[in-house]
Design an enzyme around this catalytic site. Structure first.
Site, PDB file in Angstrom:
ATOM      1  CB  THR A  56       2.707 -12.294  45.769  1.00  0.00           C
ATOM      2  OG1 THR A  56       1.327 -12.136  46.095  1.00  0.00           O
ATOM      3  CG2 THR A  56       3.359 -13.267  46.734  1.00  0.00           C
ATOM      4  CB  SER A  57       2.484  -9.271  41.350  1.00  0.00           C
ATOM      5  OG  SER A  57       3.808  -8.807  41.342  1.00  0.00           O
TER       6      SER A  57
END
Ligand SMILES: C[S@@+](CC[C@H](N)C(=O)[O-])C[C@H]1O[C@@H](n2cnc3c(N)ncnc32)[C@H](O)[C@@H]1O
Length: 210
Positions: A56-57
């Protein structure tokens, strides 16, 4: 040393000041958008692994990218790279409608379930190649690409309204710069660098080969 568990403060420290975005962060529990084994650490400002060797970011970087789009709540937004849907949920609070494209069907499925559980209704998550955009719902007022490629895929430029904004990590994946662009009558104009970053690669017809 204990790590701080406060994504709202992390976004503020990263330079985000838009009250609507900060409120969206406060009202969107990230623990609902990570694999269960990472739920306990979801409020730490770090990426977490998700299936298919993706991550994920980092939440504060997502916040800066969303901030750069200057969403006013009434726009049509395209997101490329849904992951588990956390950034999608933030975008949904700041847009009229969001279309989010994820290349892996199982990730799109997980994101749909997470968004539904969270009560997010104004999002369509589709499985596909985001480098081709999603013409069925175009044009878009803003586009957020959350995977790296050296250039912006031409279909995304075509599907962005004149005056619209697009943010993308520009580079080969691993060490790139997130750049904000504006759409003019002639194409894309680089507006500014948002941040250095390390993203996964954008894979697709107008991206890297598999
Ligand atoms: C940094 S991750 C997920 C970021 C996510 N928005 C978040 O909030 O954490 C990037 C995602 O882009 C996806 N991706 C890469 N190339 C893609 C493409 N051409 N079309 C759609 N998704 C793509 C990957 O599968 C991965 O899930």
């Amino acid at each position: 040393m204990s790590l701080r568990r406060d994504l709202h403060a992390a976004a503020r420290d990263a330079g985000v000041s838009d009250p609507r975005l900060l409120e969206a962060i406060q009202r969107t529990p990230r623990r609902e958008f990570v694999p269960p084994e990472y739920a306990e650490d979801a409020d730490i400002d770090e990426p977490v692994p998700i299936p298919h060797q993706q991550v994920t970011s980092q939440p504060s970087l997502s916040a800066r990218m969303i901030d750069a789009l200057e969403l006013r709540g009434d726009g049509q937004v395209l997101e490329v790279g849904t992951g588990y849907g956390y950034q999608t949920a933030l975008l949904a609070r700041l847009a009229k409608q969001v279309v989010s494209i994820e290349r892996f069907g199982s990730l799109a499925e997980a994101a749909r379930a997470n968004l539904a559980r969270h009560g997010t209704a104004n999002v369509q998550v589709v499985t596909g190649d985001g480098t081709q955009g999603w013409p069925a719902a175009a044009p878009y007022d803003a586009i957020l690409v959350s995977a790296a490629f050296p250039v912006v895929p031409p279909p995304l430029v075509e599907q962005l309204v004149e005056g619209g904004r697009l943010v993308q990590p520009i580079g080969s994946g691993g060490a790139e710069e997130v750049i904000l662009f504006g759409r003019t009558a002639d194409g894309l104009q680089r507006l500014r660098k948002v941040s250095p970053a390390r993203f996964v690669r954008l894979t697709g017809r107008h991206g890297f080969a598999d």
